[in-house]
Motif scaffolding. Structure first.
Motif, mmCIF file in Angstrom:
data_model
loop_
_atom_site.group_PDB
_atom_site.id
_atom_site.type_symbol
_atom_site.label_atom_id
_atom_site.label_comp_id
_atom_site.label_asym_id
_atom_site.label_seq_id
_atom_site.Cartn_x
_atom_site.Cartn_y
_atom_site.Cartn_z
ATOM 1 N N UNK A 1 0.885 -1.361 -0.039
ATOM 2 C CA UNK A 1 0.026 0.135 -0.015
ATOM 3 C C UNK A 1 0.900 1.126 0.050
ATOM 4 N N UNK A 2 0.533 2.262 -0.871
ATOM 5 C CA UNK A 2 1.272 3.253 -0.910
ATOM 6 C C UNK A 2 1.555 4.241 0.399
ATOM 7 N N UNK A 3 2.407 4.684 0.872
ATOM 8 C CA UNK A 3 2.694 5.455 1.794
ATOM 9 C C UNK A 3 2.055 6.929 1.886
ATOM 10 N N UNK A 4 1.232 7.335 2.874
ATOM 11 C CA UNK A 4 0.692 8.605 2.821
ATOM 12 C C UNK A 4 1.229 9.634 3.761
ATOM 13 N N UNK A 5 1.328 10.772 3.252
ATOM 14 C CA UNK A 5 2.096 11.843 4.229
ATOM 15 C C UNK A 5 0.630 12.371 5.073
ATOM 16 N N UNK A 6 0.550 12.085 6.298
ATOM 17 C CA UNK A 6 -0.159 12.607 7.053
ATOM 18 C C UNK A 6 -0.055 13.964 7.572
ATOM 19 N N UNK A 7 -0.204 14.972 6.840
ATOM 20 C CA UNK A 7 -0.153 16.258 6.859
ATOM 21 C C UNK A 7 -1.181 16.986 7.472
ATOM 22 N N UNK A 236 -11.167 10.466 8.077
ATOM 23 C CA UNK A 236 -10.888 10.178 9.456
ATOM 24 C C UNK A 236 -12.273 9.707 10.065
ATOM 25 N N UNK A 237 -13.225 10.461 9.788
ATOM 26 C CA UNK A 237 -14.453 10.151 10.425
ATOM 27 C C UNK A 237 -14.947 8.791 10.242
ATOM 28 N N UNK A 238 -14.797 8.333 8.878
ATOM 29 C CA UNK A 238 -14.820 7.065 8.333
ATOM 30 C C UNK A 238 -14.179 6.023 9.043
ATOM 31 N N UNK A 239 -12.882 6.247 8.949
ATOM 32 C CA UNK A 239 -12.241 5.248 9.901
ATOM 33 C C UNK A 239 -12.370 4.890 11.193
ATOM 34 N N UNK A 240 -12.643 6.239 11.848
ATOM 35 C CA UNK A 240 -12.864 5.920 13.246
ATOM 36 C C UNK A 240 -14.233 5.231 13.393
ATOM 37 N N UNK A 241 -15.243 5.522 12.690
ATOM 38 C CA UNK A 241 -16.682 4.966 12.601
ATOM 39 C C UNK A 241 -16.349 3.139 12.271
ATOM 40 N N UNK A 242 -15.482 2.831 11.471
ATOM 41 C CA UNK A 242 -15.417 1.551 10.926
ATOM 42 C C UNK A 242 -14.680 0.783 12.147
ATOM 43 N N UNK A 243 -13.752 1.556 12.444
ATOM 44 C CA UNK A 243 -12.838 0.971 14.112
ATOM 45 C C UNK A 243 -13.860 0.738 15.163
ATOM 46 N N UNK A 297 -6.911 3.975 7.813
ATOM 47 C CA UNK A 297 -7.229 5.764 7.491
ATOM 48 C C UNK A 297 -6.222 5.697 6.190
ATOM 49 N N UNK A 298 -5.084 5.268 6.139
ATOM 50 C CA UNK A 298 -4.388 5.438 4.678
ATOM 51 C C UNK A 298 -5.220 4.888 3.577
ATOM 52 N N UNK A 299 -6.050 3.768 3.808
ATOM 53 C CA UNK A 299 -6.649 3.047 2.655
ATOM 54 C C UNK A 299 -7.883 3.906 2.198
ATOM 55 N N UNK A 300 -8.469 4.429 3.173
ATOM 56 C CA UNK A 300 -9.670 5.377 2.758
ATOM 57 C C UNK A 300 -9.045 6.750 2.144
ATOM 58 N N UNK A 301 -7.909 7.261 2.742
ATOM 59 C CA UNK A 301 -7.322 8.332 2.232
ATOM 60 C C UNK A 301 -7.170 8.009 0.488
ATOM 61 N N UNK A 302 -6.331 6.744 0.215
ATOM 62 C CA UNK A 302 -6.134 6.642 -1.020
ATOM 63 C C UNK A 302 -7.110 6.290 -1.960
ATOM 64 N N UNK A 303 -8.069 5.737 -1.472
ATOM 65 C CA UNK A 303 -9.368 5.559 -2.180
ATOM 66 C C UNK A 303 -10.295 6.840 -2.376
ATOM 67 N N UNK A 304 -10.706 7.494 -1.356
ATOM 68 C CA UNK A 304 -11.747 8.559 -1.402
ATOM 69 C C UNK A 304 -10.926 9.826 -1.979
ATOM 70 N N UNK A 305 -9.478 10.114 -1.752
ATOM 71 C CA UNK A 305 -9.092 11.372 -2.374
ATOM 72 C C UNK A 305 -8.696 11.111 -3.638
ATOM 73 N N UNK A 306 -8.804 9.937 -4.361
ATOM 74 C CA UNK A 306 -8.703 9.924 -5.781
ATOM 75 C C UNK A 306 -9.783 10.663 -6.578
ATOM 76 N N UNK A 307 -10.870 10.780 -5.881
ATOM 77 C CA UNK A 307 -11.802 11.836 -6.255
ATOM 78 C C UNK A 307 -11.453 13.281 -6.106
ATOM 79 N N UNK A 308 -12.091 14.205 -7.026
ATOM 80 C CA UNK A 308 -11.803 15.416 -6.837
ATOM 81 C C UNK A 308 -12.524 16.163 -5.579
ATOM 82 N N UNK A 309 -13.372 15.475 -4.944
ATOM 83 C CA UNK A 309 -14.164 16.159 -3.945
ATOM 84 C C UNK A 309 -13.379 15.704 -2.672
ATOM 85 N N UNK A 310 -13.275 16.701 -1.949
ATOM 86 C CA UNK A 310 -12.643 16.633 -0.640
ATOM 87 C C UNK A 310 -13.608 17.299 0.530
ATOM 88 N N UNK A 311 -13.947 16.456 1.633
ATOM 89 C CA UNK A 311 -14.673 16.902 2.645
ATOM 90 C C UNK A 311 -14.025 17.223 4.030
#
Length: 344
Positions: A1-7, A236-243, A297-311
């Motif tokens: 899985x590609x490493x994400x920079x948590x900035x 983060x909200x999604x990842x916390x809810x799944x966890x 969280x990193x998985x959701x970042x990679x999948x959801x941020x591939x879309x142009x919409x960010x919330x």
């Protein structure tokens, strides 16, 4: 899985968590480097985290050299007056502690900068604090504070740091206090935390809108940043809810044969905050259910941020939170400066 920079966080202890979630070798390297001194303890309901970063530690965790103090009441809610009072007491204590090396007298000038956009509620903590302080200054006639809310670059067309730099050169304060809204990467930290740091601040950095910094290096005088986390990335909200779902199901499986489950006469609610064996839900959800929260969280970042919409998400009671924190910070700063100047 590609490493994400948590900035997308402004909180120092969350940066520390990123390092801890990396490889064992990296964690051991950080512990042995002595570049980061990490101290954590509890005062009543307030969780206090102190982090001291030197030059070596700055390279390790990507945060500026200096002192960071984070105060959190994990169980805080909008009606929790006791929790807010304890947070206020701790804030007053540590705002004084972080300035012990800066002598302040009745002739001293402290420039208070309220960063942010007052027309966007989650970003209005700075301007609202300035409003609260102006009202109290008229009543108490405190001469040490000089108050200024510069707005944001999108409103003025100029870098906020340029305004602050010009004002600093004009009045030559002994100290600059910058108050701003922060971003967090933990939904449990939203509006439950105050961070104090003597490293200055990059306005907007937590949500990827980084502007020129406001710091001692730029202004030539000590700068202390005071921040409250008011927004979190939707992933983060999604990842916390799944966890929470995984932990809840695993806990029920783990405790279903125990008396706590069998003797319950009402709807049984399990405690998911303790140790939970997530391998119990692996047959139901598969391998990914046993991943760490950071990995999901990193998985959701990679999948959801591939879309142009960010919330970016904020609590629905954020307007009430902003009123509470602007009042808290204002009250503490006036009490702190009164105590300090009367020492001389």
């Amino acid at each position: 899985m590609q490493e994400t920079n948590w900035y997308r966080t402004d909180l120092i202890d969350e940066t520390e968590e990123v390092v801890q979630h990396q490889t064992k070798q990296q964690k051991e390297k950080l512990d042995e480097s002595e570049g980061v001194i990490f101290e954590e303890y509890t005062e009543k309901r307030v969780k206090v985290t102190k982090v001291l970063v030197n030059k070596e530690g700055s390279k390790e965790i990507g945060k500026k050299e200096g002192q960071y103090i984070t105060l959190t009441v994990p169980s805080l809610n909008i009606e929790d007056h006791e929790g807010m009072e304890q947070l206020e007491q701790s804030f007053l204590k540590y705002i004084d502690e972080i300035h012990q090396d800066i002598p302040l007298t009745k002739e001293s000038k402290v420039l208070v900068i309220g960063l942010g956009n007052r027309t966007i509620t989650p970003d209005a903590i700075g301007p609202l604090t300035i409003d609260a302080m102006q009202a109290r200054q008229l009543e108490n006639h405190v001469e040490q504070f000089i108050l200024y809310a510069p707005g944001v670059t999108g409103q003025t067309g100029f870098e906020t740091s340029e305004f602050v730099h010009a004002l600093t050169e004009k009045i030559r304060p002994d100290l600059v206090l910058a108050i701003d809204a922060l971003a967090t990467r933990g939904s449990s930290r939203l509006c439950k935390t105050i961070q104090i740091t003597n490293t200055g601040i990059h306005p907007g950095s937590g949500v990827g809108n980084q502007r020129a910094e406001i710091s001692k290096e730029v202004l030539g005088v000590p700068v202390t940043a005071i921040g409250v986390p008011t927004v979190v990335d939707a992933t983060v909200i999604i990842a916390d809810a799944v966890d929470k779902v995984f932990r809840s199901i695993a806990t029920k499986i783990q405790e279903k044969d125990r008396p706590s489950g069998k003797l319950s006469v009402t709807t049984w609610t399990s405690d998911t905050e303790g140790e939970v064996d997530l391998n119990l839900v692996r047959p139901i959800f598969g391998e990914w259910s046993t991943w760490s929260k950071a990995e999901r969280r990193q998985l959701f970042e990679e999948v959801l941020l591939s879309d142009s919409q960010r919330l970016i998400v904020t609590p629905k009671e954020v307007d009430l939170w902003m009123t509470k924190y602007s009042t808290l910070i204002s009250n503490c700063l006036f009490q702190w400066i009164e105590n300090r100047v009367n020492q001389f």
